[in-house]
Write an enzyme that holds these catalytic residues in place. Structure first.
Site, short mmCIF file in Angstrom:
data_model
loop_
_atom_site.label_atom_id
_atom_site.label_comp_id
_atom_site.label_asym_id
_atom_site.label_seq_id
_atom_site.Cartn_x
_atom_site.Cartn_y
_atom_site.Cartn_z
N HIS A 61 0.85 -1.20 0.00
CA HIS A 61 0.00 0.00 0.00
C HIS A 61 0.88 1.24 0.00
CE1 HIS A 61 0.91 -0.44 4.26
NE2 HIS A 61 0.25 0.66 4.58
N HIS A 63 1.25 3.88 2.04
CA HIS A 63 1.78 4.61 3.19
C HIS A 63 3.30 4.57 3.06
CE1 HIS A 63 -2.08 4.16 5.80
NE2 HIS A 63 -2.05 5.30 5.14
N ASP A 65 5.87 4.33 4.84
CA ASP A 65 6.77 3.36 5.49
C ASP A 65 6.83 2.04 4.73
OD1 ASP A 65 4.07 3.12 6.32
OD2 ASP A 65 4.61 1.99 8.11
N HIS A 66 6.10 1.96 3.59
CA HIS A 66 6.13 0.73 2.79
C HIS A 66 6.69 0.94 1.38
CE1 HIS A 66 3.83 -1.69 5.73
NE2 HIS A 66 3.56 -0.46 6.14
N HIS A 139 -7.31 -1.69 5.74
CA HIS A 139 -6.46 -0.67 6.30
C HIS A 139 -7.10 0.68 6.03
CE1 HIS A 139 -2.80 0.67 8.07
NE2 HIS A 139 -2.19 1.07 6.96
N ASP A 209 -0.16 -4.02 6.70
CA ASP A 209 -0.97 -3.26 7.64
C ASP A 209 -2.46 -3.60 7.52
OD1 ASP A 209 1.51 -2.18 7.68
OD2 ASP A 209 0.87 -0.09 7.63
N HIS A 267 6.22 -4.90 12.06
CA HIS A 267 5.57 -3.60 11.94
C HIS A 267 5.29 -3.02 13.33
CE1 HIS A 267 2.57 -0.55 10.56
NE2 HIS A 267 3.34 -0.56 9.49
ZN LIG Z 1 2.89 0.70 7.83
ZN LIG Z 2 -0.16 1.62 6.53
#
Ligand SMILES: [Zn+2]
Ligand SMILES: [Zn+2]
Length: 300
Positions: A61, A63, A65-66, A139, A209, A267
């Site tokens: 996805h 976000h 941090d990915h 999510h 997530d 995570h």
């Molecule tokens: Zn994340």
């Molecule tokens: Zn996320």
């Protein structure tokens, strides 16, 4: 061989020496990068990941941090003179993001880059050795899980046994498919007498997530290794639900319901300096749990 090396196990902000999410799934023939948080390239260098062997990238996805490490990985591969094609599987908007980043820098990659937008739960990749399905998790924004499954190997011919029963070579393919052998006199020789079972296929389920969603279990039933996010410790279920994340015991319940062989949790929220409690809590529900520790390769 199927193994997964953890490059990043933290959520949101890098903290306490932990990096945002990234993993590399290694097979005998190819390597897959799963999510690519900031700092992934540095982690690859540290843990001696062969970047040029990566032929597919799976992004769960959008976000940061990915995927904030993705454009760096793509352009470094070009600067290193990569020629082999690379395929990215991810949410549709990722294609525009990458294209814009390349366009404004007037970058032309040295290798063919393909993009496969994820829009529906289906098989997205298949070779003679492995298949990959994507499935929806729940999510705050669209988010995908991935289920990597080795293709079942045919049974192996037991050459000595076949010779003793005088089985003609032309029959070997049928034996590998599981058929019995019928001699010219009509005697049936059971397949088990003539072949050896191949190693059972392994599988890896990656659940990025997600809020605690029991229906996920049906989509990854029997996974040899299940990675499931566990952002928070037990007791913070309300906060986890508000932020569309899961707790340790919730992740463990998914592993239990999916009849997974082993659970990996990761995570972790940036608020926790220590991860000790994560393992203790998850094991109370699903004993065969390990923390997704950075730099560790888990053989599946
Ligand atoms: Zn994340
Ligand atoms: Zn996320």
């Amino acid at each position: 061989m199927l193994g997964v090396t953890i490059l990043g196990n933290n959520s949101a902000i890098p903290a306490y020496g932990r990096h945002p999410t990234a993993q590399v799934l290694i097979t005998n023939t190819e390597s897959f990068l799963i999510d690519c948080g900031e700092g992934t390239q540095m982690q690859m260098a540290l843990y001696k990941i062969k970047k040029s062997k990566i032929n597919c990238v799976f992004i769960s996805h959008l976000h940061g941090d990915h995927y904030f490490g993705l454009i760096g990985f793509l352009t470094s591969q070009s600067l290193s003179g990569r020629k082999d094609e690379l395929t990215i599987f991810g949410p549709p908007a990722l294609q525009q993001i990458i294209q814009l980043q390349l366009n404004v820098a007037d970058t032309i990659l040295s290798y063919p880059l393909h993009f496969v937008p994820l829009t529906t739960e289906t098989e997205i990749y298949k070779t003679t050795k492995i298949s990959v399905h994507c499935f929806k998790v729940e999510h705050r924004i669209d988010c995908w899980g991935f289920f990597f499954k080795e293709i079942k190997n045919p049974r192996k011919i037991d050459a000595a046994r076949c010779k003793s029963f005088e089985v003609p070579q032309a029959y070997f393919t049928k034996l590998q498919m599981g058929q019995d052998y019928v001699t010219q006199k009509g005697t049936i020789i059971k397949n088990k007498e003539l072949t050896i079972a191949a190693t059972p296929p392994k599988s890896y389920a990656y659940c990025a997530d997600t809020i605690f969603l029991p229906s996920i279990a049906t989509k990854i039933m029997g996974a040899t290794l299940l990675y499931h996010e566990a952002t928070y410790l037990t007791g913070l279920e309300e906060l986890a639900a508000q932020r569309y994340h899961s707790t340790t015991t919730q992740a463990a319940q998914i592993a239990l319901q999916a009849k997974a062989h082993k659970l990996l949790i990761g995570h972790f929220s940036s608020k926790y300096p220590s991860l000790t409690e994560f393992a203790i809590e998850a094991k109370t529900v699903f004993n065969n749990t390990e923390l997704a520790v950075e730099g560790v390769t888990f053989i599946i």
